[in-house]
Write an enzyme that holds these catalytic residues in place. Sequence first.
Site, PDB file in Angstrom:
ATOM      1  N   ALA A   1       5.945   4.210   1.597  1.00 26.05           N
ATOM      2  CA  ALA A   1       6.748   5.364   2.007  1.00 26.05           C
ATOM      3  C   ALA A   1       7.363   5.154   3.380  1.00 26.05           C
ATOM      4  O   ALA A   1       8.544   5.462   3.610  1.00 26.05           O
ATOM      5  CB  ALA A   1       5.885   6.628   2.006  1.00 26.05           C
TER       6      ALA A   1
ATOM      7  N   GLY B   1       0.812  -1.207   0.000  1.00 26.93           N
ATOM      8  CA  GLY B   1       0.000   0.000   0.000  1.00 26.93           C
ATOM      9  C   GLY B   1       0.845   1.255   0.000  1.00 26.93           C
ATOM     10  O   GLY B   1       2.073   1.210   0.142  1.00 26.93           O
ATOM     11  N   CYS B   2       0.183   2.393  -0.136  1.00 29.00           N
ATOM     12  CA  CYS B   2       0.905   3.659  -0.254  1.00 29.00           C
ATOM     13  C   CYS B   2       1.601   4.054   1.045  1.00 29.00           C
ATOM     14  O   CYS B   2       2.799   4.343   1.054  1.00 29.00           O
ATOM     15  CB  CYS B   2      -0.030   4.762  -0.736  1.00 29.00           C
ATOM     16  SG  CYS B   2      -1.546   4.948   0.243  1.00 29.00           S
ATOM     17  N   TYR B   3       0.867   4.075   2.164  1.00 32.12           N
ATOM     18  CA  TYR B   3       1.504   4.410   3.438  1.00 32.12           C
ATOM     19  C   TYR B   3       2.607   3.416   3.804  1.00 32.12           C
ATOM     20  O   TYR B   3       3.696   3.818   4.235  1.00 32.12           O
ATOM     21  CB  TYR B   3       0.461   4.458   4.557  1.00 32.12           C
ATOM     22  CG  TYR B   3      -0.395   5.699   4.587  1.00 32.12           C
ATOM     23  CD1 TYR B   3       0.172   6.973   4.656  1.00 32.12           C
ATOM     24  CD2 TYR B   3      -1.784   5.609   4.589  1.00 32.12           C
ATOM     25  CE1 TYR B   3      -0.618   8.117   4.713  1.00 32.12           C
ATOM     26  CE2 TYR B   3      -2.587   6.737   4.651  1.00 32.12           C
ATOM     27  CZ  TYR B   3      -2.000   7.991   4.717  1.00 32.12           C
ATOM     28  OH  TYR B   3      -2.791   9.115   4.768  1.00 32.12           O
TER      29      TYR B   3
END
Length: 352
Positions: free
Chosen positions: A162, A157-159
Amino acid sequence: MTYRAGVVGAAGFAGIELVRILTRHPEFELAAATSDALAGTPIAQVYPAFTGVTDLAFSTHEGTDLGACDVVFLAVPHKAAMGMAPALIAAGVTVIDLSADFRLKDPAVYEQWYAPHTAPDLLAQAAFGLPELTGDELAAAAERRAAGEAVLVGCAGCYPTATSLAAAPAIRAGLVDGAAPVVADAVSGVTGAGKKATERTHFCFANENVEAYGVGTHRHTPEIEQILGLQGRLVFTPHLAPLNRGLLSTVTLPLAPGAALATEELVALYRDFYAESPLVSVMDAGVQPRTASVAGTCRAQVGVAVHPAGLIVATGAIDNLGKGAAGQGVQCANIVFGLPETCGLEEIANPV
């Protein structure tokens, strides 16, 4: 050779970003883009940016021969992907899933945070799609696909992307206290919430506003814990900012007892860690990543600093639709199909 690619859920933000990447990809040919709600409507009519780029129209999920594709990207909501993937795999189609359905290794954990998992056998064999940190899983999937097997990748996922890119080198180097909490504060653009407007994402509420949400309850928590080995120690707080796209995660990591190093040494360690990762850039000491510097790309920027209080502060910037979703999916597909991982992903952000 050219591989036929399909995108299921192509009208959403992550789906249409896949369309944007695949229409320019030299090795994947976009053969199908599905959306039940917009079936029969030309993509360029809904998204005028594709005028003169593609004449393809959206088609229905059921009415599209996805079995004729070599790879299908699932840009559908959580719980929907695990209902679609088994038939595609059985038909010999490699699946790149952008939802959470095949990310968590333990079906009991998935059930705790989402729902009972209906395809646990596939969950057990899915490769986790975060190339810089799980390259071994993707390499094994590439070998299986080369041998004639359809494979499944559950993209990070995005979170988690990063946050994990920012924190993993320090944790894997043994620099972080193994008993202390790790705090991740992350800020995302509004496209991370999906295309359908809500009371939080409607322009009048999101504009000129920054707020935390899902405090202590966000579903990406167990995924980050799984990647970084932080079970029970992660304090993750996401925030929504009035950006179209972009995600910045700041991770505060307590130094292990006896660990001591300067920021310049930490930067050197990070650069060595990501030396073979062409889509990750480690910033110079004293320089921090910017979301604007990666917007529209599959690139990530990472910055690190040693804090006088005995902490490491690591930051990671990505485009939530790029490296956080569609771009990462294509990067994983490149690896699985034996292509250079940057193939079709060489875009750089607009400098201003």
